[in-house]
Design a protein around this motif. Structure first.
Motif, PDB file in Angstrom:
ATOM      1  N   ALA A 377       0.840  -1.203   0.000  1.00  0.00           N
ATOM      2  CA  ALA A 377       0.000   0.000   0.000  1.00  0.00           C
ATOM      3  C   ALA A 377       0.873   1.250   0.000  1.00  0.00           C
ATOM      4  N   PRO A 378       0.329   2.365  -0.484  1.00  0.00           N
ATOM      5  CA  PRO A 378       1.085   3.627  -0.469  1.00  0.00           C
ATOM      6  C   PRO A 378       1.020   4.268   0.912  1.00  0.00           C
ATOM      7  N   LYS A 379       2.136   4.306   1.600  1.00  0.00           N
ATOM      8  CA  LYS A 379       2.167   4.853   2.959  1.00  0.00           C
ATOM      9  C   LYS A 379       3.197   5.974   3.104  1.00  0.00           C
ATOM     10  N   CYS A 380       3.624   6.537   1.963  1.00  0.00           N
ATOM     11  CA  CYS A 380       4.552   7.672   1.997  1.00  0.00           C
ATOM     12  C   CYS A 380       3.922   8.887   1.330  1.00  0.00           C
ATOM     13  N   ARG A 381       2.595   8.988   1.407  1.00  0.00           N
ATOM     14  CA  ARG A 381       1.898  10.117   0.805  1.00  0.00           C
ATOM     15  C   ARG A 381       2.157  11.384   1.626  1.00  0.00           C
ATOM     16  N   ALA A 382       1.906  12.515   1.012  1.00  0.00           N
ATOM     17  CA  ALA A 382       2.245  13.795   1.636  1.00  0.00           C
ATOM     18  C   ALA A 382       1.553  13.988   2.982  1.00  0.00           C
ATOM     19  N   ASP A 383       0.340  13.455   3.148  1.00  0.00           N
ATOM     20  CA  ASP A 383      -0.387  13.682   4.393  1.00  0.00           C
ATOM     21  C   ASP A 383      -0.296  12.511   5.362  1.00  0.00           C
ATOM     22  N   ASP A 384       0.564  11.516   5.076  1.00  0.00           N
ATOM     23  CA  ASP A 384       0.765  10.426   6.022  1.00  0.00           C
ATOM     24  C   ASP A 384       1.689  10.879   7.145  1.00  0.00           C
ATOM     25  N   TYR A 407      13.041   7.814  11.636  1.00  0.00           N
ATOM     26  CA  TYR A 407      13.525   8.249  10.319  1.00  0.00           C
ATOM     27  C   TYR A 407      12.574   7.693   9.263  1.00  0.00           C
ATOM     28  N   LYS A 408      12.112   8.576   8.402  1.00  0.00           N
ATOM     29  CA  LYS A 408      11.253   8.154   7.290  1.00  0.00           C
ATOM     30  C   LYS A 408      11.768   8.780   6.007  1.00  0.00           C
ATOM     31  N   LEU A 409      11.559   8.065   4.900  1.00  0.00           N
ATOM     32  CA  LEU A 409      11.896   8.591   3.592  1.00  0.00           C
ATOM     33  C   LEU A 409      11.435  10.043   3.490  1.00  0.00           C
ATOM     34  N   PRO A 410      12.336  10.994   3.187  1.00  0.00           N
ATOM     35  CA  PRO A 410      11.972  12.408   3.278  1.00  0.00           C
ATOM     36  C   PRO A 410      11.263  12.980   2.058  1.00  0.00           C
ATOM     37  N   ALA A 411      10.916  12.156   1.075  1.00  0.00           N
ATOM     38  CA  ALA A 411      10.231  12.655  -0.121  1.00  0.00           C
ATOM     39  C   ALA A 411       8.897  11.946  -0.276  1.00  0.00           C
ATOM     40  N   ALA A 412       7.823  12.689  -0.320  1.00  0.00           N
ATOM     41  CA  ALA A 412       6.492  12.096  -0.461  1.00  0.00           C
ATOM     42  C   ALA A 412       6.373  11.340  -1.783  1.00  0.00           C
ATOM     43  N   GLN A 413       5.626  10.240  -1.757  1.00  0.00           N
ATOM     44  CA  GLN A 413       5.360   9.439  -2.947  1.00  0.00           C
ATOM     45  C   GLN A 413       3.871   9.508  -3.281  1.00  0.00           C
ATOM     46  N   THR A 414       3.525   9.033  -4.471  1.00  0.00           N
ATOM     47  CA  THR A 414       2.147   9.164  -4.941  1.00  0.00           C
ATOM     48  C   THR A 414       1.278   8.020  -4.414  1.00  0.00           C
ATOM     49  N   PRO A 415      -0.046   8.160  -4.508  1.00  0.00           N
ATOM     50  CA  PRO A 415      -0.946   7.069  -4.127  1.00  0.00           C
ATOM     51  C   PRO A 415      -0.813   5.845  -5.044  1.00  0.00           C
ATOM     52  N   GLN A 416      -0.107   5.969  -6.158  1.00  0.00           N
ATOM     53  CA  GLN A 416       0.102   4.843  -7.066  1.00  0.00           C
ATOM     54  C   GLN A 416       1.368   4.052  -6.742  1.00  0.00           C
ATOM     55  N   GLU A 417       2.043   4.392  -5.638  1.00  0.00           N
ATOM     56  CA  GLU A 417       3.306   3.733  -5.306  1.00  0.00           C
ATOM     57  C   GLU A 417       3.248   3.123  -3.911  1.00  0.00           C
ATOM     58  N   ASN A 418       3.305   1.779  -3.862  1.00  0.00           N
ATOM     59  CA  ASN A 418       3.451   1.141  -2.562  1.00  0.00           C
ATOM     60  C   ASN A 418       4.774   1.601  -1.961  1.00  0.00           C
ATOM     61  N   CYS A 419       4.716   2.081  -0.733  1.00  0.00           N
ATOM     62  CA  CYS A 419       5.904   2.683  -0.127  1.00  0.00           C
ATOM     63  C   CYS A 419       5.799   2.587   1.383  1.00  0.00           C
ATOM     64  N   VAL A 420       6.833   2.016   1.999  1.00  0.00           N
ATOM     65  CA  VAL A 420       6.929   1.924   3.450  1.00  0.00           C
ATOM     66  C   VAL A 420       8.329   1.416   3.761  1.00  0.00           C
ATOM     67  N   ALA A 421       8.767   1.539   4.999  1.00  0.00           N
ATOM     68  CA  ALA A 421      10.102   1.087   5.383  1.00  0.00           C
ATOM     69  C   ALA A 421      10.242  -0.418   5.140  1.00  0.00           C
TER      70      ALA A 421
END
Length: 614
Positions: A377-384, A407-421
């Protein structure tokens, strides 16, 4: 990193302070499959996949050569190596003992593999399947422990998170909680002992219950963006589940496999019917309850804590392991390999799913990752929230875990990208704690956590989403440092190899010093202690760090660099004398330095270099 063009093999890319040496697509039999974890031996990397595993020769990192693509489907085929042995995890219902790709047609079958496969890889071009160890919950991941006191065996810690298989399929498997049956397969891990002289005789020697006394951890619920997405998913008929206090949309791949199994169980063929879908939907609470060791609908008394780890990172040189165990981070004593003991446990309401652990090189700190959303799931969105789906950094103080920062990835990703640590490893830059880490479609991030309260990013690589309109699974599953290279397992796109380049955050001397560390092999959950051989690069790396920290004056830094240049031009006794003279002077100056520990490290490195001079 923002607004990168989508695509499978032609996505837009962003890179900073790294060099992309090569990117190699998967072989035809693995295209469209899910690549998973990596293990390294010699000049080779073994890349796990839900379709089996691939062996790559990376002696020339610019042109990796496929040595073998071994089709042997299983989820998730995490891999580890030791000498001539390869260990591969299998957990799902489709894995077969014979490595067949046709799956298993019945709910209970003597043909099913859920556990650890063992291969002889004496010839990497022709791996031989020599045995397996079946476990009640399969092996989602595993960790190989080499005990320096036992040269005749290795140990494999198995973490399985699937429902308990029926006793009719594997005798002795009990799905009831331990309060009802002391032989329960829940709330324990498995320890396998492997005789190196006869690895086919590997067997479970202990099932320690390292979770005793833990209760369900606090949770943070769902974010506003997820709440809206879940309501929309329910409206369109998607399958959702309550798992450990969090509402999750079940991944399409998982749902498809479960529905196919229901069709087989009723003796049907073809697509699932509406009745099949309803049967699965109705059974989700019980399935989750079985996985978590809790009775469906039970609400009396405190809920139990985690009943399995996701990853256990072993650090035998310090006698400790970090257990990332669903709702808790655990610190384990592994000095007796067959009998790990829990010595500390921490929970955090900002964490949804404790996924993996990484120690720093001296074992004074440990970093845990949070796989919020399960990786799909996308979990690096701007409002997460920043602290959700991030890393948590702890110091280890008197056997206790003391929280320092996130520490979290410092660049927001889109809702089309699964993203998490996700998975990563330490990079052996002397005197610093630097880690490379995967973030699925967030790409890879390299960050410094030497100061555990102030981690910061120093390099990255990212691609655009696989699809511009829908979330398609992809990105970096695992990325590890190995003998001067950074090797990335891309879920959908194949294998990437990177090298560090100097920047304001990292000097060429620090990179050169890291390359002096050479490993014979590397496993993802078997952390080695890095040792730097004496070299001018090592000493110069410390000088660069003292310049950065202002531990010595600019004039003194310049004089030390001049003295090092002079010593390197000299040889024999002359070089030894110059190095020892400089070391003695720095040792006297250390007490007055604002970075006295680093000055002493520099002096010690010069003494070692003098002793190594012939």
């Amino acid at each position: 990193r923002i607004g990168l063009a989508p695509g499978l093999f032609n996505a837009g890319e962003a890179i900073r302070n790294l060099k992309l040496v090569s990117t190699t697509p998967p072989p035809p039999s693995f295209v469209g499959k899910v690549n998973s974890d990596l293990a390294f031996i010699g000049d080779h990397v073994i890349q796990g996949s839900f379709a089996g595993f691939q062996v790559w020769n990376i002696a020339n990192p610019a042109k990796p050569v496929l040595v073998k693509d071994f089709v042997c489907p299983a989820s998730q085929s995490d891999v580890s190596v030791y000498k001539n042995l390869l260990f591969v995890s299998g957990e799902g219902m489709e894995g077969r003992l014979d490595c067949g790709a046709q799956g298993v047609a019945t709910a209970t079958s003597a043909e099913r593999l859920r556990g650890i496969r063992i291969f002889d890889i004496s010839d990497l071009k022709a791996p031989k399947y020599i045995g397996n160890v079946q476990t009640c919950r399969g092996s989602h991941t595993h960790s190989v422990l080499v005990d320096p006191r036992d040269t005749e065996h290795v140990y494999v810690y198995v973490s399985g998170s699937a429902p308990v298989r029926p006793a009719a399929e594997l005798p002795g498997c009990v799905a009831a909680p331990p309060t009802n049956d002391p032989n329960s397969a829940l709330f324990r891990i498995e320890v396998i002992k492997v005789p190196l002289a006869n690895p086919a005789a590997a067997a479970i020697v202990n099932s320690p219950r390292i979770f005793e006394g833990l209760v369900a951890p606090p949770t943070h619920g769902i974010s506003p963006a997820d709440r809206a997405e879940i309501e929309a998913a329910k409206a369109r008929g998607a399958f959702v589940a309550e798992i450990m206090g969090e509402t999750m949309i079940l991944p399409d791949q998982f749902v498809a496999a479960q529905l196919a199994n229901i069709v087989r169980q009723r003796g049907g063929t073809g697509a699932p019917t509406a009745a099949d879908s309803q049967r699965f939907r109705d059974g989700i609470p019980a399935m989750v309850a079985q996985m978590t060791g809790q009775q469906a609908g039970a609400n009396a008394g405190p809920r139990p804590g985690p009943n399995q780890c996701h990853d256990i990172t072993l650090f035998p040189e310090i006698g400790l392991a970090g257990g990332a165990c669903e709702g808790y981070g655990l610190l384990l004593d592994i000095r007796d390999p067959a009998n790990p003991k829990r010595i500390a446990a921490v929970a955090d309401s900002n964490f949804a799913y404790w996924h993996s652990a990484t120690f720093n090189n001296d074992g004074s700190k440990v970093l845990f990752t949070d796989e919020w959303g399960g990786g799909g799931a996308p979990k690096c969105r701007a409002d997460d929230p920043y602290a959700w789906g991030a890393n948590a950094i702890f110091t280890i103080e008197n056997g206790k875990l003391v929280f320092q920062s996130y520490y979290k990835l410092p660049a927001a990703q889109t809702p089309q990208e699964n993203c998490v640590a996700h998975n990563g490893s330490m990079i052996p830059v002397p005197g610093r704690d630097i880690m490379v880490q995967s973030w699925y479609q967030g790409g890879i991030s390299i960050f410094d956590w030497t100061d555990p309260k102030k981690p910061f990013e120093i390099a990255f690589h990212d691609r655009g989403p696989i699809d511009a309109k829908t979330m398609e699974m992809g990105g970096s599953w695992s990325v590890y440092w190995y003998n001067g290279l950074i090797v990335n397992s891309e879920i959908a796109r194949g294998l990437d190899i990177f090298e560090l380049v100097p920047s304001q955050y990292l000097t060429q001397n620090e990179i050169d010093a890291s390359k002096t560390v050479r490993l014979e092999y590397l496993n993802p959950q078997g952390q080695p202690k890095y040792v730097w051989p004496p070299s001018f690069a090592l000493s110069r790396a410390y000088v660069d760090q003292l310049s950065r920290s202002r531990g010595l004056s600019d004039a003194r830094i310049g004089a030390v660099r001049t003295a090092l240049d002079s010593a390197e031009r000299a040889s024999g006794t002359d070089r030894q004398t110059q190095l020892r003279t400089l070391s003695a002077a720095l040792a006297r100056e250390a007490a007055a330095s604002r970075d006295n520990a680093k000055v002493r490290a520099l002096a010690s490195s010069l003494d070692a270099l003098a002793s190594a001079t012939r």
